[in-house]
Scaffold this motif. Structure first.
Motif, mmCIF file in Angstrom:
data_model
loop_
_atom_site.group_PDB
_atom_site.id
_atom_site.type_symbol
_atom_site.label_atom_id
_atom_site.label_comp_id
_atom_site.label_asym_id
_atom_site.label_seq_id
_atom_site.Cartn_x
_atom_site.Cartn_y
_atom_site.Cartn_z
ATOM 1 N N ALA A 151 0.821 -1.209 0.000
ATOM 2 C CA ALA A 151 0.000 0.000 0.000
ATOM 3 C C ALA A 151 0.856 1.261 0.000
ATOM 4 C CB ALA A 151 -0.932 -0.002 1.206
ATOM 5 N N GLU A 152 2.100 1.135 0.458
ATOM 6 C CA GLU A 152 2.998 2.290 0.535
ATOM 7 C C GLU A 152 3.906 2.418 -0.687
ATOM 8 O OE1 GLU A 152 2.975 4.457 2.985
ATOM 9 O OE2 GLU A 152 1.613 3.414 4.360
ATOM 10 N N ILE A 153 3.884 1.426 -1.569
ATOM 11 C CA ILE A 153 4.817 1.402 -2.698
ATOM 12 C C ILE A 153 4.173 2.009 -3.941
ATOM 13 C CG2 ILE A 153 6.259 -0.064 -4.152
ATOM 14 C CD1 ILE A 153 7.069 0.107 -1.174
ATOM 15 N N ARG A 154 4.920 2.848 -4.611
ATOM 16 C CA ARG A 154 4.451 3.499 -5.829
ATOM 17 C C ARG A 154 5.369 3.151 -6.996
ATOM 18 N NH1 ARG A 154 1.063 3.600 -2.847
ATOM 19 N NH2 ARG A 154 -0.028 5.331 -1.829
ATOM 20 N N GLN A 155 4.802 3.225 -8.203
ATOM 21 C CA GLN A 155 5.618 3.018 -9.389
ATOM 22 C C GLN A 155 6.671 4.119 -9.488
ATOM 23 O OE1 GLN A 155 2.757 2.925 -12.562
ATOM 24 N NE2 GLN A 155 2.371 0.731 -12.366
ATOM 25 N N LEU A 156 7.830 3.752 -9.995
ATOM 26 C CA LEU A 156 8.901 4.729 -10.158
ATOM 27 C C LEU A 156 8.645 5.600 -11.389
ATOM 28 C CD1 LEU A 156 12.078 2.568 -9.400
ATOM 29 C CD2 LEU A 156 10.737 3.998 -7.838
ATOM 30 N N GLU A 157 9.456 6.625 -11.525
ATOM 31 C CA GLU A 157 9.373 7.474 -12.701
ATOM 32 C C GLU A 157 9.795 6.681 -13.933
ATOM 33 O OE1 GLU A 157 11.906 10.738 -11.852
ATOM 34 O OE2 GLU A 157 10.514 11.686 -10.439
ATOM 35 N N THR A 158 9.564 7.270 -15.092
ATOM 36 C CA THR A 158 9.890 6.588 -16.340
ATOM 37 C C THR A 158 11.144 7.195 -16.974
ATOM 38 O OG1 THR A 158 8.530 8.035 -17.729
ATOM 39 C CG2 THR A 158 7.450 6.138 -16.707
ATOM 40 N N GLU A 159 11.725 6.444 -17.890
ATOM 41 C CA GLU A 159 12.885 6.926 -18.621
ATOM 42 C C GLU A 159 12.911 6.285 -19.991
ATOM 43 O OE1 GLU A 159 16.484 5.805 -16.655
ATOM 44 O OE2 GLU A 159 15.927 3.695 -16.488
ATOM 45 N N SER A 160 13.564 6.948 -20.927
ATOM 46 C CA SER A 160 13.710 6.413 -22.268
ATOM 47 C C SER A 160 15.004 5.616 -22.331
ATOM 48 C CB SER A 160 13.742 7.552 -23.296
ATOM 49 O OG SER A 160 13.894 7.044 -24.600
ATOM 50 N N VAL A 161 14.903 4.364 -22.786
ATOM 51 C CA VAL A 161 16.085 3.500 -22.852
ATOM 52 C C VAL A 161 16.225 2.938 -24.267
ATOM 53 C CG1 VAL A 161 15.924 2.866 -20.417
ATOM 54 C CG2 VAL A 161 14.807 1.444 -22.136
ATOM 55 N N PRO A 162 17.469 2.696 -24.713
ATOM 56 C CA PRO A 162 17.666 2.058 -26.022
ATOM 57 C C PRO A 162 17.010 0.681 -26.037
ATOM 58 C CG PRO A 162 19.724 2.994 -25.203
ATOM 59 C CD PRO A 162 18.746 3.054 -24.069
ATOM 60 N N LEU A 163 16.485 0.306 -27.181
ATOM 61 C CA LEU A 163 15.767 -0.959 -27.298
ATOM 62 C C LEU A 163 16.617 -2.135 -26.840
ATOM 63 C CD1 LEU A 163 13.223 -2.450 -28.250
ATOM 64 C CD2 LEU A 163 14.246 -2.550 -30.534
ATOM 65 N N ARG A 164 17.905 -2.140 -27.176
ATOM 66 C CA ARG A 164 18.763 -3.253 -26.801
ATOM 67 C C ARG A 164 18.949 -3.370 -25.292
ATOM 68 N NH1 ARG A 164 21.483 -5.601 -31.086
ATOM 69 N NH2 ARG A 164 21.527 -4.421 -33.036
ATOM 70 N N GLN A 165 18.638 -2.323 -24.553
ATOM 71 C CA GLN A 165 18.794 -2.348 -23.102
ATOM 72 C C GLN A 165 17.455 -2.479 -22.377
ATOM 73 O OE1 GLN A 165 21.131 1.047 -21.846
ATOM 74 N NE2 GLN A 165 22.581 0.791 -23.534
ATOM 75 N N ALA A 166 16.386 -2.734 -23.122
ATOM 76 C CA ALA A 166 15.047 -2.721 -22.539
ATOM 77 C C ALA A 166 14.575 -4.083 -22.041
ATOM 78 C CB ALA A 166 14.041 -2.189 -23.552
ATOM 79 N N LEU A 167 15.342 -5.141 -22.305
ATOM 80 C CA LEU A 167 14.909 -6.475 -21.892
ATOM 81 C C LEU A 167 14.673 -6.518 -20.385
ATOM 82 C CD1 LEU A 167 14.442 -9.404 -22.841
ATOM 83 C CD2 LEU A 167 16.816 -9.865 -22.229
ATOM 84 N N GLY A 168 13.522 -7.051 -19.975
ATOM 85 C CA GLY A 168 13.196 -7.154 -18.566
ATOM 86 C C GLY A 168 12.553 -5.917 -17.997
ATOM 87 N N ARG A 169 12.500 -4.840 -18.762
ATOM 88 C CA ARG A 169 11.810 -3.636 -18.299
ATOM 89 C C ARG A 169 10.313 -3.769 -18.551
ATOM 90 N NH1 ARG A 169 14.686 1.219 -17.477
ATOM 91 N NH2 ARG A 169 16.915 0.793 -17.289
ATOM 92 N N VAL A 170 9.562 -2.748 -18.116
ATOM 93 C CA VAL A 170 8.114 -2.726 -18.323
ATOM 94 C C VAL A 170 7.750 -1.448 -19.069
ATOM 95 C CG1 VAL A 170 5.856 -2.667 -17.194
ATOM 96 C CG2 VAL A 170 7.687 -4.071 -16.236
ATOM 97 N N CYS A 171 6.980 -1.585 -20.134
ATOM 98 C CA CYS A 171 6.579 -0.429 -20.943
ATOM 99 C C CYS A 171 5.791 0.562 -20.098
ATOM 100 C CB CYS A 171 5.742 -0.867 -22.135
ATOM 101 S SG CYS A 171 6.608 -1.915 -23.317
ATOM 102 N N ALA A 172 6.135 1.834 -20.227
ATOM 103 C CA ALA A 172 5.451 2.875 -19.462
ATOM 104 C C ALA A 172 4.421 3.618 -20.298
ATOM 105 C CB ALA A 172 6.473 3.860 -18.896
ATOM 106 N N GLU A 173 4.264 3.220 -21.551
ATOM 107 C CA GLU A 173 3.271 3.845 -22.420
ATOM 108 C C GLU A 173 2.890 2.868 -23.523
ATOM 109 O OE1 GLU A 173 5.162 7.277 -23.988
ATOM 110 O OE2 GLU A 173 6.636 6.159 -25.172
ATOM 111 N N ASP A 174 1.742 3.105 -24.147
ATOM 112 C CA ASP A 174 1.346 2.298 -25.294
ATOM 113 C C ASP A 174 2.286 2.584 -26.463
ATOM 114 O OD1 ASP A 174 -0.720 1.506 -23.715
ATOM 115 O OD2 ASP A 174 -2.305 2.470 -24.884
ATOM 116 N N ILE A 175 2.615 1.549 -27.227
ATOM 117 C CA ILE A 175 3.500 1.708 -28.380
ATOM 118 C C ILE A 175 2.737 1.277 -29.625
ATOM 119 C CG2 ILE A 175 5.696 1.081 -29.430
ATOM 120 C CD1 ILE A 175 6.688 0.342 -26.624
#
Length: 416
Positions: free
Chosen positions: A13-37
């Motif tokens: 209940a106390e935990i919030r999603q972190l801010e977002t950042e733009s990352v190169p596609l090759r470094q995105a594995l295991g991340r979670v999309c922060a917007e619709d693509i």
């Protein structure tokens, strides 16, 4: 004391999603999309062949359906990456390679095996491929289609899809930075192993296991080292954790004379939300907030620390990263030995779960269940959950088990 479920609910209940950042596609594995693509192109952009063979007009090979071979003039060859020089006319065929654009006028690709393989004229001997082996334009996706929604984990296949649509960067939730502080006068880092050989100290295994678990959960461990059993040392370590997204301490949260972590936390302005959970191992568990940064204090016992991480820290990190699925799954297992617990607490026992030929699952303890016996944790692929209402569990009984890895889904045999 809170139940495990109550503690989890209070923490999340106390935990919030972190801010977002733009990352190169090759470094995105295991991340979670922060917007619709959305797709920027149609894929494939043109109809293409799924076979090596000959592009033909179905009207020209209808006699083959009646067992009469047909000969057609071969007027061009279309390789992948090239286009036909013109439209296909009546009585003609074009050699075509897999992936090559299908020429206008063609509605079938006859695989090479169904022909005589001719280069100037080709004899079509089998009509099994009439109206087949052509992948239509847009078969995969159309321009404007949503390729991934906000909250979608980035897996290898999605990386390929996004690359095909020209997405070189994507916006994802940040990886949580986890400050890890171990404490105790009896522990040293592995660099001081001579102290262990001399039987004066032990290695701070928690510094390594908690960092490893953090990485597996998608976080970035920030090892702040070992704090001595003094308030001043703990204060210095905690003061360095302010730029992290989570503070994770091990040891110092029980009731010993040198367990100062909670006192130091409070002195720095931290707000403790709760202390102790009705579980074993790991009952001495503290949770609070320090300058808006969540803090979880786990037991210094190696197994207790790992069990607490699996139950509470891993879901915290997944929520921070934007995952909608926070928890590991549990499965029903048949216990292959008598199990006895010594206290009216929910127990999480180290176990190995296996699948029988009939599909049922069985569990057997990995050995010594002391909270200091880390080797039994290393052998486990699950935590056997024994409710506080079941002090004795007979062999053959069914319990739930929390799976720690994917070993049940893997096999040494190639079986389809």
């Amino acid at each position: 004391m809170l139940t495990v479920a109550e503690a989890s609910e209070r923490i999340l209940a106390e935990i919030r999603q972190l801010e977002t950042e733009s990352v190169p596609l090759r470094q995105a594995l295991g991340r979670v999309c922060a917007e619709d693509i959305q797709a920027t192109v149609t894929m494939p952009p043109w109809a293409n062949s799924s076979m090596d063979g000959y592009a033909v007009r179905s009207a020209d090979i209808t006699p083959v359906m009646k067992g009469q071979p047909v000969k057609l003039r071969v007027v061009a060859t279309v390789a992948a990456g090239e286009f036909a020089p013109r439209a296909l006319k009546r009585g003609e065929a074009m050699r075509i390679m897999t992936g090559a654009p299908v020429p206008d006028g063609a509605d079938s690709v006859v695989r090479k095996e169904h022909t005589d393989g001719g280069s100037k004229k080709v004899e079509i001997r089998d009509a099994a491929d009439v109206w087949k082996n052509i992948r239509p334009a847009g078969e995969d996706y159309q321009r404007g289609d949503v390729l991934a929604k906000r909250g979608t984990p980035v897996r290898p296949a999605l990386i390929g899809v996004l690359a095909s649509s020209g997405v070189s960067k994507l916006r994802t939730f940040k990886r949580p930075r986890v400050a890890i502080i171990s404490s105790g006068n009896e522990i040293v880092d592995i660099g001081d192993f001579d102290e262990v050989v001399a039987q004066r100290k032990i290695v701070s295994s928690n510094s390594y296991t908690l960092a490893a678990l953090t990485r597996v959960a998608g976080g970035v461990p920030v090892d702040l080292g070992i704090a001595a059993d003094t308030k001043a040392s703990l204060k210095r370590k905690l003061a360095k954790a302010g730029d992290c997204d989570l503070i994770l301490t091990s040891a110092g949260v029980s009731v010993g004379d040198l367990d100062y972590t909670r006192d130091v936390f409070a002195a720095l302005g931290g707000e403790q939300k709760f202390w102790k959970v009705k579980m074993r191992p790991g009952a001495p568990l503290a949770f609070g907030m320090l300058n808006d940064v969540p803090w979880l204090g786990v037991s210094g016992n190696p197994v207790s620390a790992m069990v607490s991480f699996e139950l509470f820290v891993r879901p915290m990190l997944r929520k921070m990263q934007g995952y909608s699925t926070l928890f590991r799954r549990t499965v029903t297992v048949t216990v292959e030995e008598d199990v006895t617990i010594g206290a009216k607490l929910m127990h999480f026992l180290r176990a190995n779960v296996t699948r029988h030929e009939d599909g049922t699952l069985a569990a057997r303890l990995t050995g010594q269940q002391s909270s200091g016996a880390l080797t039994s944790m290393a052998k486990a692929n699950a935590l056997l959950i024994v409710p506080e209402t079941s002090p004795k569990v007979a062999k053959g009984s069914q319990l739930r088990a929390l799976m720690l890895d994917q070993s049940l889904d893997e096999t040494s045999v190639f079986a389809l």
